[in-house]
Enzyme design. Structure first.
Site, PDB file in Angstrom:
ATOM      1  N   PHE A  62      -2.562  -3.584 -21.361  1.00  0.00           N
ATOM      2  CA  PHE A  62      -1.295  -4.297 -21.125  1.00  0.00           C
ATOM      3  C   PHE A  62      -1.135  -4.769 -19.695  1.00  0.00           C
ATOM      4  O   PHE A  62      -0.117  -5.331 -19.337  1.00  0.00           O
ATOM      5  CB  PHE A  62      -0.096  -3.402 -21.491  1.00  0.00           C
ATOM      6  CG  PHE A  62      -0.159  -2.840 -22.877  1.00  0.00           C
ATOM      7  CD1 PHE A  62      -0.586  -3.621 -23.951  1.00  0.00           C
ATOM      8  CD2 PHE A  62       0.202  -1.523 -23.114  1.00  0.00           C
ATOM      9  CE1 PHE A  62      -0.639  -3.091 -25.234  1.00  0.00           C
ATOM     10  CE2 PHE A  62       0.143  -0.990 -24.385  1.00  0.00           C
ATOM     11  CZ  PHE A  62      -0.282  -1.772 -25.454  1.00  0.00           C
ATOM     12  N   ALA A  64      -2.808  -6.035 -15.630  1.00  0.00           N
ATOM     13  CA  ALA A  64      -3.849  -6.560 -14.743  1.00  0.00           C
ATOM     14  C   ALA A  64      -3.636  -5.956 -13.361  1.00  0.00           C
ATOM     15  O   ALA A  64      -2.500  -5.852 -12.888  1.00  0.00           O
ATOM     16  CB  ALA A  64      -3.756  -8.084 -14.663  1.00  0.00           C
ATOM     17  N   TRP A  65      -4.748  -5.532 -12.737  1.00  0.00           N
ATOM     18  CA  TRP A  65      -4.686  -5.100 -11.344  1.00  0.00           C
ATOM     19  C   TRP A  65      -6.071  -5.135 -10.733  1.00  0.00           C
ATOM     20  O   TRP A  65      -7.074  -5.194 -11.456  1.00  0.00           O
ATOM     21  CB  TRP A  65      -3.965  -3.756 -11.155  1.00  0.00           C
ATOM     22  CG  TRP A  65      -4.421  -2.573 -11.991  1.00  0.00           C
ATOM     23  CD1 TRP A  65      -5.337  -2.561 -12.993  1.00  0.00           C
ATOM     24  CD2 TRP A  65      -3.932  -1.230 -11.884  1.00  0.00           C
ATOM     25  NE1 TRP A  65      -5.455  -1.304 -13.526  1.00  0.00           N
ATOM     26  CE2 TRP A  65      -4.612  -0.461 -12.861  1.00  0.00           C
ATOM     27  CE3 TRP A  65      -3.008  -0.583 -11.083  1.00  0.00           C
ATOM     28  CZ2 TRP A  65      -4.379   0.909 -13.045  1.00  0.00           C
ATOM     29  CZ3 TRP A  65      -2.788   0.776 -11.254  1.00  0.00           C
ATOM     30  CH2 TRP A  65      -3.457   1.513 -12.230  1.00  0.00           C
ATOM     31  N   ASN A  66      -6.098  -5.126  -9.403  1.00  0.00           N
ATOM     32  CA  ASN A  66      -7.359  -5.244  -8.665  1.00  0.00           C
ATOM     33  C   ASN A  66      -7.451  -4.140  -7.633  1.00  0.00           C
ATOM     34  O   ASN A  66      -6.430  -3.573  -7.231  1.00  0.00           O
ATOM     35  CB  ASN A  66      -7.420  -6.581  -7.909  1.00  0.00           C
ATOM     36  CG  ASN A  66      -7.250  -7.770  -8.813  1.00  0.00           C
ATOM     37  OD1 ASN A  66      -7.910  -7.874  -9.838  1.00  0.00           O
ATOM     38  ND2 ASN A  66      -6.348  -8.665  -8.458  1.00  0.00           N
ATOM     39  N   HIS A  73      -8.050  -6.484  10.187  1.00  0.00           N
ATOM     40  CA  HIS A  73      -7.876  -7.751  10.912  1.00  0.00           C
ATOM     41  C   HIS A  73      -8.459  -8.906  10.101  1.00  0.00           C
ATOM     42  O   HIS A  73      -9.362  -9.614  10.541  1.00  0.00           O
ATOM     43  CB  HIS A  73      -8.477  -7.628  12.320  1.00  0.00           C
ATOM     44  CG  HIS A  73      -7.776  -6.577  13.124  1.00  0.00           C
ATOM     45  ND1 HIS A  73      -6.801  -6.874  14.052  1.00  0.00           N
ATOM     46  CD2 HIS A  73      -7.846  -5.226  13.066  1.00  0.00           C
ATOM     47  CE1 HIS A  73      -6.333  -5.748  14.553  1.00  0.00           C
ATOM     48  NE2 HIS A  73      -6.953  -4.730  13.964  1.00  0.00           N
ATOM     49  N   HIS A  77      -2.855 -12.144   9.997  1.00  0.00           N
ATOM     50  CA  HIS A  77      -2.708 -10.707  10.235  1.00  0.00           C
ATOM     51  C   HIS A  77      -2.009 -10.389  11.546  1.00  0.00           C
ATOM     52  O   HIS A  77      -1.791 -11.252  12.383  1.00  0.00           O
ATOM     53  CB  HIS A  77      -4.062  -9.996  10.133  1.00  0.00           C
ATOM     54  CG  HIS A  77      -4.958 -10.173  11.320  1.00  0.00           C
ATOM     55  ND1 HIS A  77      -5.824 -11.239  11.436  1.00  0.00           N
ATOM     56  CD2 HIS A  77      -5.132  -9.430  12.437  1.00  0.00           C
ATOM     57  CE1 HIS A  77      -6.493 -11.130  12.575  1.00  0.00           C
ATOM     58  NE2 HIS A  77      -6.089 -10.049  13.214  1.00  0.00           N
ATOM     59  N   ASP A  79      -1.705  -7.802  14.940  1.00  0.00           N
ATOM     60  CA  ASP A  79      -2.392  -6.897  15.869  1.00  0.00           C
ATOM     61  C   ASP A  79      -1.362  -5.950  16.475  1.00  0.00           C
ATOM     62  O   ASP A  79      -0.424  -6.389  17.150  1.00  0.00           O
ATOM     63  CB  ASP A  79      -3.027  -7.672  17.030  1.00  0.00           C
ATOM     64  CG  ASP A  79      -4.245  -8.505  16.636  1.00  0.00           C
ATOM     65  OD1 ASP A  79      -4.715  -8.403  15.491  1.00  0.00           O
ATOM     66  OD2 ASP A  79      -4.726  -9.255  17.519  1.00  0.00           O
ATOM     67  N   HIS A  83      -4.569  -1.486  18.630  1.00  0.00           N
ATOM     68  CA  HIS A  83      -5.826  -2.210  18.403  1.00  0.00           C
ATOM     69  C   HIS A  83      -6.692  -2.272  19.654  1.00  0.00           C
ATOM     70  O   HIS A  83      -7.922  -2.323  19.557  1.00  0.00           O
ATOM     71  CB  HIS A  83      -5.490  -3.632  17.931  1.00  0.00           C
ATOM     72  CG  HIS A  83      -6.660  -4.523  17.696  1.00  0.00           C
ATOM     73  ND1 HIS A  83      -7.817  -4.113  17.047  1.00  0.00           N
ATOM     74  CD2 HIS A  83      -6.877  -5.828  18.018  1.00  0.00           C
ATOM     75  CE1 HIS A  83      -8.656  -5.125  16.973  1.00  0.00           C
ATOM     76  NE2 HIS A  83      -8.124  -6.164  17.573  1.00  0.00           N
ATOM     77  N   HIS A 212      -5.379 -10.076  23.940  1.00  0.00           N
ATOM     78  CA  HIS A 212      -5.471  -8.704  23.423  1.00  0.00           C
ATOM     79  C   HIS A 212      -5.200  -7.697  24.547  1.00  0.00           C
ATOM     80  O   HIS A 212      -4.394  -6.769  24.402  1.00  0.00           O
ATOM     81  CB  HIS A 212      -6.861  -8.440  22.840  1.00  0.00           C
ATOM     82  CG  HIS A 212      -7.113  -9.095  21.516  1.00  0.00           C
ATOM     83  ND1 HIS A 212      -7.504 -10.403  21.386  1.00  0.00           N
ATOM     84  CD2 HIS A 212      -7.028  -8.614  20.251  1.00  0.00           C
ATOM     85  CE1 HIS A 212      -7.652 -10.696  20.102  1.00  0.00           C
ATOM     86  NE2 HIS A 212      -7.363  -9.638  19.392  1.00  0.00           N
TER      87      HIS A 212
END
Ligand code: 23J
Ligand code: MN
Length: 263
Positions: A62, A64-66, A73, A77, A79, A83, A212
């Protein structure tokens, strides 16, 4: 005006389309461009994998999933300060400890798309930002600052997105001085439409990878691979950019959403 009234007005505006929610996110999947580092510096940096668990079949009639395999990163996305070595020790510097109040903030959209199209090595300087502020107004404390390069038009082609040759990657970004200037304005974070917050040439700058190094040293956030900044005004939108609450995480894919007033 009471804060309750502000939110009920906003709810009405969202329902009527007077405030539009713009998706500043690229598609996250096996074809999403990923940062390439020299092999000795890129141990265990996986390609994004999405594996089916079930899709209304014998493995789950019944549903659906993954399940997925990806680095923090990856794609559009966030930071977090943790990081970078310069930001490693902030108690509120990881994805699970940061202050969510800072994630929802006005966004300054610096359109340098023409300059970036003319020169993929374009570097944003303090003079560029001061000229932008003279035209659009000052960048304020607690705000996001993002550079519009329209680089998202290459997001379906990793080679074009990374734009690397034998001399290295050629993608636009900030100078160290501009990041220091913005930290002086007490911004919450800096975002770009390229693979990382730094320019392709940033490894050779002083300090190396200044976005960064300096953002995270000062407990500020970074956003990378943002999409659809061409749909945002220079000022007046609110950006919501929130990472997953990964334990001791250094960043995460996000769904970046901008609330944009309509004319
Ligand atoms: C790891 C090492 C160097 C860089 C990066 C990650 C990023 O750009 C990132 O995604 O934070 S430059
Ligand atoms: Mn990153």
């Amino acid at each position: 005006m009471s804060s309750a009234n502000v939110l009920s007005d906003l709810a009405g505006m969202l329902a009527s389309g007077g405030v539009e929610v713009v998706d500043c996110t690229g598609v996250l999947g096996p074809d999403t461009p990923l940062l390439k580092l020299p092999p000795e510096l890129a141990k265990d940096t996986p390609q994004i994998e999405i594996h089916k668990i079930s899709e209304y079949d014998d493995d789950g009639p019944f549903w659906a999933w993954n399940w997925m395999k990806l680095g923090e990163h990856s794609g559009t996305h966030f930071d977090a300060p943790h990081h970078w070595v310069t930001g490693k020790d902030y108690p509120d510097g990881s994805t699970d400890t940061l202050d969510v109040q800072r994630l929802v903030a006005p966004v300054n959209v610096l359109d340098f798309s023409a300059e970036c199209a003319a020169d993929p090595d374009f570097l944003l300087t303090i003079d560029h930002v001061k000229a932008w502020e003279a035209e659009h107004g000052e960048i304020g404390a607690g705000e996001w600052v993002v550079m519009r390069s329209d680089w998202d038009r290459f997001a379906d082609d990793e080679a074009k997105f990374l734009n690397a040759d034998e001399t290295g990657p050629h993608t636009p970004g900030p100078t160290a001085e501009v990041i220091e200037y913005l930290i002086g304005k007490n911004i919450v974070g800096w975002g770009t439409q390229c693979i990382g917050t730094d320019a392709g040439s940033a490894g050779g700058m002083e300090p190396p990878f200044p976005a960064h190094n300096l953002l995270h040293k000062h407990n500020r956030f970074g956003l990378a691979s943002l999409a659809n900044l061409s749909k945002l005004p220079p000022k007046g939108a609110i950006l919501v950019a929130a990472p997953l609450k990964i334990a001791n995480g250094t960043g995460s894919p996000i769904r970046a959403l901008a609330l944009v007033p309509q004319a």
